[in-house]
Design a protein around this motif. Structure first.
Motif, short mmCIF file in Angstrom:
data_model
loop_
_atom_site.label_atom_id
_atom_site.label_comp_id
_atom_site.label_asym_id
_atom_site.label_seq_id
_atom_site.Cartn_x
_atom_site.Cartn_y
_atom_site.Cartn_z
N GLU A 45 0.87 -1.06 0.12
CA GLU A 45 -0.03 0.15 0.02
C GLU A 45 0.82 1.24 -0.15
O GLU A 45 1.81 1.35 0.64
CB GLU A 45 -0.95 0.01 1.40
N PHE A 46 0.35 2.34 -0.75
CA PHE A 46 1.34 3.38 -0.81
C PHE A 46 0.51 4.65 -0.94
O PHE A 46 -0.69 4.66 -1.10
CB PHE A 46 1.93 3.32 -2.32
N ASP A 47 1.18 5.93 -0.63
CA ASP A 47 0.24 7.20 -0.41
C ASP A 47 0.02 7.95 -1.63
O ASP A 47 -0.78 8.81 -1.52
CB ASP A 47 1.36 8.00 0.68
N SER A 48 0.61 7.42 -2.90
CA SER A 48 0.42 8.09 -3.96
C SER A 48 0.55 7.10 -5.22
O SER A 48 1.11 5.95 -4.81
CB SER A 48 1.50 9.29 -4.15
N ALA A 49 0.00 7.49 -6.10
CA ALA A 49 -0.03 6.62 -7.54
C ALA A 49 1.48 6.47 -7.80
O ALA A 49 2.03 5.52 -8.49
CB ALA A 49 -0.64 7.01 -8.57
N GLY A 50 2.28 7.69 -7.67
CA GLY A 50 3.86 7.58 -7.95
C GLY A 50 4.45 6.63 -7.52
O GLY A 50 5.57 6.04 -8.04
N ALA A 51 4.49 6.77 -5.93
CA ALA A 51 5.09 5.69 -5.17
C ALA A 51 4.79 4.23 -5.62
O ALA A 51 5.56 3.54 -5.60
CB ALA A 51 4.86 6.04 -3.75
N CYS A 52 3.43 4.04 -5.92
CA CYS A 52 3.09 2.74 -6.15
C CYS A 52 3.90 2.46 -7.52
O CYS A 52 4.40 1.21 -7.63
CB CYS A 52 1.68 2.50 -6.38
N CYS A 53 3.68 3.07 -8.58
CA CYS A 53 4.18 2.75 -9.78
C CYS A 53 5.84 2.78 -9.95
O CYS A 53 6.44 2.27 -10.66
CB CYS A 53 3.81 4.07 -10.91
N ASP A 54 6.37 3.56 -8.85
CA ASP A 54 8.00 3.56 -8.69
C ASP A 54 8.40 1.85 -8.41
O ASP A 54 9.39 1.60 -9.16
CB ASP A 54 8.55 4.31 -7.63
N GLU A 55 7.31 1.13 -7.84
CA GLU A 55 7.76 0.02 -7.54
C GLU A 55 7.02 -1.13 -8.43
O GLU A 55 7.72 -2.09 -8.59
CB GLU A 55 7.39 -0.31 -6.07
N PHE A 56 5.94 -0.96 -9.02
CA PHE A 56 5.10 -1.96 -9.81
C PHE A 56 4.87 -1.27 -11.08
O PHE A 56 3.84 -0.67 -11.46
CB PHE A 56 3.83 -1.97 -9.09
N HIS A 57 5.91 -1.20 -11.96
CA HIS A 57 5.86 -0.72 -13.21
C HIS A 57 6.02 -1.73 -14.22
O HIS A 57 6.85 -2.97 -13.99
CB HIS A 57 6.63 0.66 -13.64
N ASP A 58 5.78 -1.75 -15.56
CA ASP A 58 6.20 -2.74 -16.54
C ASP A 58 7.66 -2.36 -16.85
O ASP A 58 8.27 -1.45 -16.47
CB ASP A 58 5.51 -2.52 -17.86
N PRO A 59 8.26 -3.60 -17.59
CA PRO A 59 9.60 -3.48 -17.78
C PRO A 59 10.17 -2.38 -18.66
O PRO A 59 11.31 -1.95 -18.48
CB PRO A 59 9.97 -4.74 -18.57
N ASP A 60 9.13 -1.80 -19.44
CA ASP A 60 9.76 -0.42 -20.22
C ASP A 60 9.42 0.93 -19.39
O ASP A 60 9.71 1.98 -19.72
CB ASP A 60 9.14 -0.49 -21.50
N GLY A 61 8.90 0.53 -18.08
CA GLY A 61 8.97 1.66 -17.13
C GLY A 61 7.47 2.21 -17.10
O GLY A 61 7.32 3.37 -16.46
N ARG A 62 6.57 1.86 -17.79
CA ARG A 62 5.04 2.56 -18.07
C ARG A 62 4.43 1.77 -16.78
O ARG A 62 4.33 0.60 -16.59
CB ARG A 62 4.65 2.20 -19.34
N CYS A 63 3.26 2.73 -16.53
CA CYS A 63 2.30 2.24 -15.35
C CYS A 63 1.36 3.09 -15.66
O CYS A 63 1.31 4.22 -15.58
CB CYS A 63 2.86 2.32 -13.87
N VAL A 64 0.03 2.54 -15.69
CA VAL A 64 -1.26 3.26 -15.41
C VAL A 64 -1.96 3.26 -13.91
O VAL A 64 -1.95 2.37 -13.35
CB VAL A 64 -2.12 2.33 -16.50
N ALA A 65 -2.07 4.56 -13.82
CA ALA A 65 -2.54 4.84 -12.29
C ALA A 65 -4.30 4.96 -12.66
O ALA A 65 -4.85 5.89 -13.22
CB ALA A 65 -2.08 6.11 -11.89
N TRP A 66 -4.84 3.89 -11.94
CA TRP A 66 -6.30 3.88 -12.25
C TRP A 66 -6.98 4.54 -11.07
O TRP A 66 -6.78 4.02 -9.75
CB TRP A 66 -6.81 2.40 -12.21
N ASP A 67 -7.66 5.75 -11.23
CA ASP A 67 -8.11 6.35 -10.15
C ASP A 67 -9.58 6.05 -9.81
O ASP A 67 -10.41 6.45 -10.47
CB ASP A 67 -8.12 7.91 -10.41
N GLY A 68 -9.74 5.19 -8.72
CA GLY A 68 -11.34 4.93 -8.48
C GLY A 68 -12.03 6.26 -8.15
O GLY A 68 -13.20 6.03 -7.94
#
Length: 137
Positions: A45-68
């Motif tokens: 669990e992370f405080d921001s989408a950026g912090a989550c994507c820093d750890e859980f991103h695709d090998p090419d560095g891309r990450c989609v932040a789905w805002d509920g």
């Protein structure tokens, strides 16, 4: 882009959402998990989408932040990885002392120029420029 409106929950508190990896769509989301069988661990669990994507991103560095809360999906790109800590340790040898002696400080009083001697043409004798002015040919 807008995500599926059925994923939005009007009763979801958006004041302090917790971001987590979205195992269904990839990327990260702050939407609560739906269903009783979904287990979200506190370690992911992370405080921001950026912090989550820093750890859980695709090998090419891309990450989609789905805002509920807003229903929007934003693509984030992780551009750098943290650098490794330096491996070289500082030396234990002290700095070497200079081998030449330092230049002496300039004197406060002016230095007296020594007299210049020259031959007086036509007469053949040596003269001192402090007594006889030196001719300029």
């Amino acid at each position: 882009c807008i995500v599926d409106p059925s994923l939005l929950r009007p009763d979801y508190d958006c004041d302090g959402p917790v971001w987590r990896p979205d195992e269904d769509r990839g990327g990260c989301t702050n939407a609560p998990p739906w269903g009783d069988d979904v287990d979200v661990g506190r370690l992911h669990e992370f405080d921001s989408a950026g912090a989550c994507c820093d750890e859980f991103h695709d090998p090419d560095g891309r990450c989609v932040a789905w805002d509920g809360c807003t229903g929007e999906a934003t693509e984030l790109v992780v551009t750098t990885e943290p650098t490794d800590a330096p491996t070289d340790l500082p030396t234990t040898k002290p700095t070497q002392t200079p081998t030449k002696t330092p230049t002496p400080a300039p004197s406060v009083s002016p230095t007296v120029a020594p007299p210049k001697f020259f031959i007086v043409h036509g007469e053949g004798y040596c003269a001192n420029d402090e007594i006889t002015p030196m001719p300029h040919y």
